[in-house]
Design a protein around this motif. Structure first.
Motif, PDB file in Angstrom:
ATOM      1  N   LEU A 636      -2.756 -27.017 -10.674  1.00  0.00           N
ATOM      2  CA  LEU A 636      -3.532 -26.940 -11.578  1.00  0.00           C
ATOM      3  C   LEU A 636      -3.086 -27.349 -12.940  1.00  0.00           C
ATOM      4  O   LEU A 636      -3.954 -27.354 -14.124  1.00  0.00           O
ATOM      5  CB  LEU A 636      -3.776 -25.131 -12.041  1.00  0.00           C
ATOM      6  N   ARG A 637      -1.895 -27.782 -13.019  1.00  0.00           N
ATOM      7  CA  ARG A 637      -1.412 -28.392 -14.489  1.00  0.00           C
ATOM      8  C   ARG A 637      -2.009 -29.672 -14.855  1.00  0.00           C
ATOM      9  O   ARG A 637      -2.075 -29.889 -15.983  1.00  0.00           O
ATOM     10  CB  ARG A 637      -0.078 -28.735 -14.221  1.00  0.00           C
ATOM     11  N   GLY A 638      -2.703 -30.277 -14.037  1.00  0.00           N
ATOM     12  CA  GLY A 638      -3.541 -31.481 -14.301  1.00  0.00           C
ATOM     13  C   GLY A 638      -4.605 -31.388 -15.375  1.00  0.00           C
ATOM     14  O   GLY A 638      -5.168 -32.228 -15.989  1.00  0.00           O
ATOM     15  N   LEU A 639      -5.061 -29.994 -15.195  1.00  0.00           N
ATOM     16  CA  LEU A 639      -6.273 -29.906 -16.144  1.00  0.00           C
ATOM     17  C   LEU A 639      -5.932 -29.760 -17.542  1.00  0.00           C
ATOM     18  O   LEU A 639      -6.773 -29.848 -18.379  1.00  0.00           O
ATOM     19  CB  LEU A 639      -6.751 -28.361 -15.427  1.00  0.00           C
ATOM     20  N   ARG A 640      -4.611 -29.761 -17.814  1.00  0.00           N
ATOM     21  CA  ARG A 640      -4.204 -29.576 -19.327  1.00  0.00           C
ATOM     22  C   ARG A 640      -4.873 -31.067 -20.097  1.00  0.00           C
ATOM     23  O   ARG A 640      -5.139 -30.570 -21.197  1.00  0.00           O
ATOM     24  CB  ARG A 640      -2.585 -29.849 -19.249  1.00  0.00           C
ATOM     25  N   GLU A 641      -4.973 -31.852 -19.369  1.00  0.00           N
ATOM     26  CA  GLU A 641      -5.591 -33.137 -20.067  1.00  0.00           C
ATOM     27  C   GLU A 641      -7.219 -33.374 -20.129  1.00  0.00           C
ATOM     28  O   GLU A 641      -7.426 -34.169 -20.660  1.00  0.00           O
ATOM     29  CB  GLU A 641      -4.876 -34.404 -19.759  1.00  0.00           C
ATOM     30  N   PHE A 642      -7.581 -32.402 -18.982  1.00  0.00           N
ATOM     31  CA  PHE A 642      -9.116 -32.702 -18.862  1.00  0.00           C
ATOM     32  C   PHE A 642     -10.055 -32.347 -19.854  1.00  0.00           C
ATOM     33  O   PHE A 642     -10.903 -33.073 -20.129  1.00  0.00           O
ATOM     34  CB  PHE A 642      -9.401 -31.853 -17.585  1.00  0.00           C
ATOM     35  N   PRO A 643      -9.869 -31.443 -20.617  1.00  0.00           N
ATOM     36  CA  PRO A 643     -10.772 -31.148 -21.821  1.00  0.00           C
ATOM     37  C   PRO A 643     -10.617 -32.222 -22.889  1.00  0.00           C
ATOM     38  O   PRO A 643     -11.782 -32.531 -23.334  1.00  0.00           O
ATOM     39  CB  PRO A 643     -10.368 -29.876 -22.375  1.00  0.00           C
ATOM     40  N   LYS A 644      -9.526 -32.960 -23.089  1.00  0.00           N
ATOM     41  CA  LYS A 644      -9.619 -33.774 -24.133  1.00  0.00           C
ATOM     42  C   LYS A 644     -10.119 -35.066 -23.444  1.00  0.00           C
ATOM     43  O   LYS A 644     -10.994 -36.003 -24.270  1.00  0.00           O
ATOM     44  CB  LYS A 644      -7.856 -34.285 -24.256  1.00  0.00           C
ATOM     45  N   PHE A 645     -10.040 -35.441 -22.125  1.00  0.00           N
ATOM     46  CA  PHE A 645     -10.672 -36.576 -21.757  1.00  0.00           C
ATOM     47  C   PHE A 645     -12.273 -36.226 -21.601  1.00  0.00           C
ATOM     48  O   PHE A 645     -13.021 -37.508 -21.734  1.00  0.00           O
ATOM     49  CB  PHE A 645     -10.178 -36.594 -20.138  1.00  0.00           C
ATOM     50  N   CYS A 646     -12.586 -35.137 -21.488  1.00  0.00           N
ATOM     51  CA  CYS A 646     -14.109 -34.844 -21.580  1.00  0.00           C
ATOM     52  C   CYS A 646     -14.660 -34.958 -23.123  1.00  0.00           C
ATOM     53  O   CYS A 646     -15.673 -35.506 -23.238  1.00  0.00           O
ATOM     54  CB  CYS A 646     -14.435 -33.192 -21.305  1.00  0.00           C
ATOM     55  N   LEU A 647     -13.836 -34.658 -23.883  1.00  0.00           N
ATOM     56  CA  LEU A 647     -14.155 -34.790 -25.200  1.00  0.00           C
ATOM     57  C   LEU A 647     -14.347 -36.484 -25.568  1.00  0.00           C
ATOM     58  O   LEU A 647     -15.368 -36.655 -26.263  1.00  0.00           O
ATOM     59  CB  LEU A 647     -13.002 -34.481 -26.149  1.00  0.00           C
ATOM     60  N   MET A 648     -13.302 -37.218 -25.073  1.00  0.00           N
ATOM     61  CA  MET A 648     -13.486 -38.618 -25.210  1.00  0.00           C
ATOM     62  C   MET A 648     -14.704 -39.187 -24.445  1.00  0.00           C
ATOM     63  O   MET A 648     -15.299 -39.992 -25.224  1.00  0.00           O
ATOM     64  CB  MET A 648     -12.242 -39.358 -24.749  1.00  0.00           C
ATOM     65  N   ARG A 649     -15.082 -38.766 -23.464  1.00  0.00           N
ATOM     66  CA  ARG A 649     -16.417 -39.143 -22.941  1.00  0.00           C
ATOM     67  C   ARG A 649     -17.398 -38.787 -23.624  1.00  0.00           C
ATOM     68  O   ARG A 649     -18.497 -39.657 -23.930  1.00  0.00           O
ATOM     69  CB  ARG A 649     -16.460 -38.656 -21.392  1.00  0.00           C
ATOM     70  N   GLY A 650     -17.570 -37.712 -24.469  1.00  0.00           N
ATOM     71  CA  GLY A 650     -18.525 -37.373 -25.070  1.00  0.00           C
ATOM     72  C   GLY A 650     -18.701 -38.171 -26.556  1.00  0.00           C
ATOM     73  O   GLY A 650     -19.892 -38.596 -27.062  1.00  0.00           O
ATOM     74  N   PHE A 651     -17.377 -38.612 -26.906  1.00  0.00           N
ATOM     75  CA  PHE A 651     -17.623 -39.383 -28.295  1.00  0.00           C
ATOM     76  C   PHE A 651     -18.022 -40.599 -27.832  1.00  0.00           C
ATOM     77  O   PHE A 651     -18.776 -41.330 -28.765  1.00  0.00           O
ATOM     78  CB  PHE A 651     -15.985 -39.492 -28.786  1.00  0.00           C
TER      79      PHE A 651
END
Length: 840
Positions: A636-651
């Motif tokens: 599950l630790r890989g999810l640590r970076e997932f929200p930031k990646f989503c933010l970059m896609r939104g940006f």
């Protein structure tokens, strides 16, 4: 071509130069400035127009800044030998004879590239004192012109990215028969403290102090002008010190910024001012009547550049989603912006003992040693503690243990649910394919808040379970295993978008390496040219397709990517090609990034078994539970970076819409280029679309951003008086920081300030002020990582652990104390850096 100095204030800066403009302004404001005249830049241009001058200037314009030295030396020789037109020579002589016939004068350079708000050019151009007679004056004027092309001045202009071919005026002033002279700073240029006045003085002319030819008397004055430090038998009496402090404060108020002033007292005791300019090295801080403390949002986000105006507005919206949590820790609710540097006011947390420890822990987890500085300030008498009895503790959200248990039992399902939710949200940010500029802007305005807060809105249970599982396992193993050993379990963690990005770039490099012709083409072509060909679709297929596939997935990313205004790799893929070139040179045993990652994952699994076996048989149940939690936490630790990646896609999606709006505003001639919208906020974009011309505003803001981007260091914590409190570092026996990723590595250091275009050889140790995801492809060839800021949960250290390289972060002054090529040993388990080979 000759102006009285008092008249120069009404003239454009490009006619009289920076120094003359400032002196003229001081004269008109009533400050005591010696009279004189100005030989304008028009005179210099007239001289340069003769003979070989135009050809030499054209030659200079055709070479890059780092190759301008030879052309500059030819220009210098030309200026020293070309005849001065007779009418100009006569005008200079007549002006001198009116000023001081046969008397001593000072002849000073006044370049258009001088005394700028961001670059003082102190000492770069020549000054001549005690000049007598018309012949000497003409010779000194010529030598001032020639100093524009001195090697030191050319290098300084290139370093500060100012005009490579400026012009120059010359000031001729009555020479003050100085009894005592020197320099005055209305703020401490070393500590940055705005409430201190620093004065250096010595008997005689001030040039000796400025040039460093003598050791001056040094005085430090407090906010009321009282002497805090200085010799009792120096050249300045208390009354003269008071007079200097008073005139310095007046100059500061007049020019609106702290000043660097040159002064002289004549034999009659009269004070004269011969120069005043901005102190360019002071870091911008919020102004306050009372002493307050601030934490840098830039440092917290791992970027060492100022935010663009659009980026600052977006980050404020993002941080508002954290306001309840942050204010409970003692942070201000809103963020303050000073020239693109963003700050939280942390005074409440520093002064409140109940909040201080929590604030410090939070700060150190992301940008050590900020937290230790917070604790240090809490012991500072200037920040007296406030009663904390009435401060209600932040309400803890009840942990949804049942949901975390479900995530531990079925981690892949829990992770997939988060990913699906993220994809659903991102799909809503795509925006209209066909729309008017007004409709596009309305869409951006409508979804901006959702984009900026996507990290907080995503389901958190699985992410929390990943972190909590490791924490609980550490408690179960306590007494048999230390923290660094538990941290080593999280090397080679799967499903991290940033790690997957790095490995995708490695796979693209591997495919190119198999094609000898494509490999040679990429290594022999500049990254900028490759980027242009990529955008034009004209690269060899293996490069074109490989990079296109990478950009489709990760083109939303960039260095300093948290700044919405920064171009993404999809906009400008030059950094991607620089990173590819770096990876393609990484050959040899142990350099295959995918193999290294697989080995790190296998070693982590073996480590779990080894650690849990340390528990005695009587505690078998704890060992079984700890092993279960560690394995599930890894999933599950890989999810640590997932929200930031989503933010970059939104940006990236919103940037696409805003740039299209920008194109419409450009067509209406209210902006020069579409990217200029990033130097506005959304309300101003709306005004521009409605008819307001923002070209001048954007030009000023862009110059400010470029100026601030050249600052070499960004303090993590600053006070409102300008000081930047720091922890002392003793490099004698080595350096210490936060042990962020386990392991030991010895290698040559590579100090890097900007990852775009940087190269790091396999086995070198990356040393940087800070990192964000845009740096992480460099981790594929680095042997270890050292940063000045960072914490256990910052993006850079998380990825370093997953790539299996040792990391020590939060090392104050690392980029200054460690030099490129120096052999160092990084112990990521102990948090130490030692100089030289590690003894065996």
């Amino acid at each position: 071509m000759i102006l009285e100095l008092a008249e120069a204030g009404a003239c454009p800066r490009d006619l009289v130069g920076g120094k003359a403009a400032n002196l003229a302004e001081m004269t008109s404001a009533g400050f005591p400035v010696p009279e004189g005249f100005c030989v304008t830049t028009a005179a210099y241009r007239q001289v340069l127009a003769h003979g070989e001058g135009p050809r030499l200037l054209g030659e200079l314009a055709s070479v890059p800044p780092d190759a301008a030295g030879r052309s500059a030396s030819r220009l210098r020789a030309h200026v020293l030998t070309v005849p001065i037109p007779e009418r100009l020579e006569t005008a200079i002589v007549e002006a001198y004879e009116r000023l001081s016939p046969d008397g001593p004068v000072a002849v000073r350079s006044s370049s258009t590239a001088e005394d700028l708000p961001d670059a003082s050019f102190a000492g770069q151009y020549d000054t001549f004192l005690g000049i007598r007679g018309a012949g000497e004056v003409l010779a000194a004027v010529r030598r001032c012109w020639a100093s524009l092309w001195a090697d030191r001045a050319v290098r300084y202009r290139a370093t500060h990215d100012t005009d490579l071919a400026p012009t120059i005026a010359v000031i001729v002033q009555r020479l003050v028969d100085a009894e005592c002279a020197g320099v005055l700073y209305t703020a401490n240029p070393v500590s940055g403290k705005r409430s201190e006045v620093i004065i250096d003085g010595a008997p005689g002319l001030g040039e000796a102090v400025v040039s460093g030819a003598v050791t001056p008397d040094h005085y430090r004055l407090g906010v009321e002008g009282e002497t805090v430090e200085g010799p009792e038998d120096g050249c300045l009496t208390p009354s003269r010190l008071s007079a200097l402090a008073a005139v310095g404060r007046k100059l500061e108020r007049h020019f609106g910024a702290p000043q660097d002033v040159e002064w002289a007292f004549d034999g009659e005791g009269e004070l004269w001012l011969t120069q005043s300019r901005h102190i360019t090295t002071l870091f911008p801080v919020p102004e306050s009547e009372e002493l307050r403390a601030y934490w840098s949002v830039n440092v917290y986000q791992g970027i060492s550049r100022p935010f663009t105006p659009m980026g600052a507005s977006m980050i404020r919206e993002r941080q508002r989603g954290m306001a309840v949590y942050m204010t409970a820790l003692g942070f201000s609710e809103e963020i303050t912006d000073v020239d693109g540097w963003l700050y939280w006011d942390i005074t409440e947390g520093v002064r409140n003992p109940a909040k201080r420890s929590k604030m410090a822990a939070f700060a150190d987890s992301l940008a050590a040693p900020s937290g230790r500085i917070v604790e240090q300030l809490g012991r500072d008498r200037r920040f007296p503690s406030v009663p904390s009895g009435h401060d209600a503790p932040p309400k803890k959200r009840r942990r949804r243990w049942e949901r975390m248990v479900l995530a531990w039992l079925w981690p892949d399902r829990a992770r997939a649910e988060v990913v699906r939710d993220g994809e659903r949200r991102i799909a809503a940010f795509a925006g209209p394919a066909e729309a008017t500029a007004d409709e596009r802007l309305s869409f951006v305005e409508s979804v901006r808040r959702d984009v900026c807060r996507i990290e907080a809105d995503l389901p958190r249970d699985a992410n929390t379970a990943g972190a909590t599982g490791g924490q609980l396992a550490g408690r179960l193993l306590r007494g048999h295993v230390d923290e660094s050993e538990v941290a080593a379990v999280f090397r080679g963690v799967p499903h991290n978008p940033t790690t997957e990005m790095d490995l995708a770039l490695w796979r693209a490099a591997t495919a190119i390496r198999r094609d000898e012709e494509a490999l040679r083409f990429l290594l022999e072509t500049a990254p900028g040219e490759l980027a242009a060909k990529q955008l034009a679709g004209t690269l060899p297929d293996v490069i074109q397709q490989g990079v296109a596939a990478f950009l489709t997935e990760y083109g939303c990313r960039a260095t300093s990517e948290i700044d919405f205004g920064v171009p993404r790799w999809a906009d400008d893929p030059e950094p991607v090609f620089a990173m590819l070139s770096n990876l393609l040179r990484a050959e040899g045993e142990g350099q295959d990034a995918e193999t290294r990652f697989e080995h790190a994952a296998a070693a982590a699994e073996a480590r779990i078994v080894e650690l849990t076996r340390r528990l005695p048989v009587t505690e078998l149940h704890r060992a079984v539970l700890a092993r279960f939690l560690l394995r599930r936490s890894r999933r599950l630790r890989g999810l640590r970076e997932f929200p930031k990646f989503c933010l970059m896609r939104g940006f990236a999606a919103l940037r696409t819409q805003l740039l299209l709006v920008g194109e419409e505003i450009v067509r209406a001639e209210r902006l020069e280029q579409a990217g200029d919208v990033m130097f506005l906020d959304l309300a101003e974009v709306r005004e521009a679309l409605s008819g307001r011309d923002f070209q001048a505003t954007v030009a000023w803001r862009r110059r400010l951003w470029e100026r601030e981007s050249r600052r070499p260091r960004v303090p993590s914590v600053v006070l409102s008086d300008g000081t930047a409190p720091a922890l002392e570092a003793d490099p004698g026996s080595g350096l210490t920081g936060l042990a962020a990723a386990a392991g030991v590595a010895t290698g040559r250091a590579r100090v890097i300030h900007d990852p775009d275009g940087a190269r790091i050889e396999p086995g070198e140790i990356l040393v940087a002020a800070t990192t964000d995801p845009g740096w992480t492809p460099l981790f594929l060839t680095a042997a270890a990582l050292v940063t000045e800021t960072g914490g256990m949960i910052s993006h850079g250290t998380t990825v370093a652990r997953e790539h299996g390289i040792p990391a020590v972060v939060g090392v104050p002054g690392a980029t200054a104390l460690i030099t490129t090529g120096q052999v160092i040993t990084v112990d990521g388990s102990a948090g130490t850096i030692r100089f030289g080979e590690e003894s065996r």
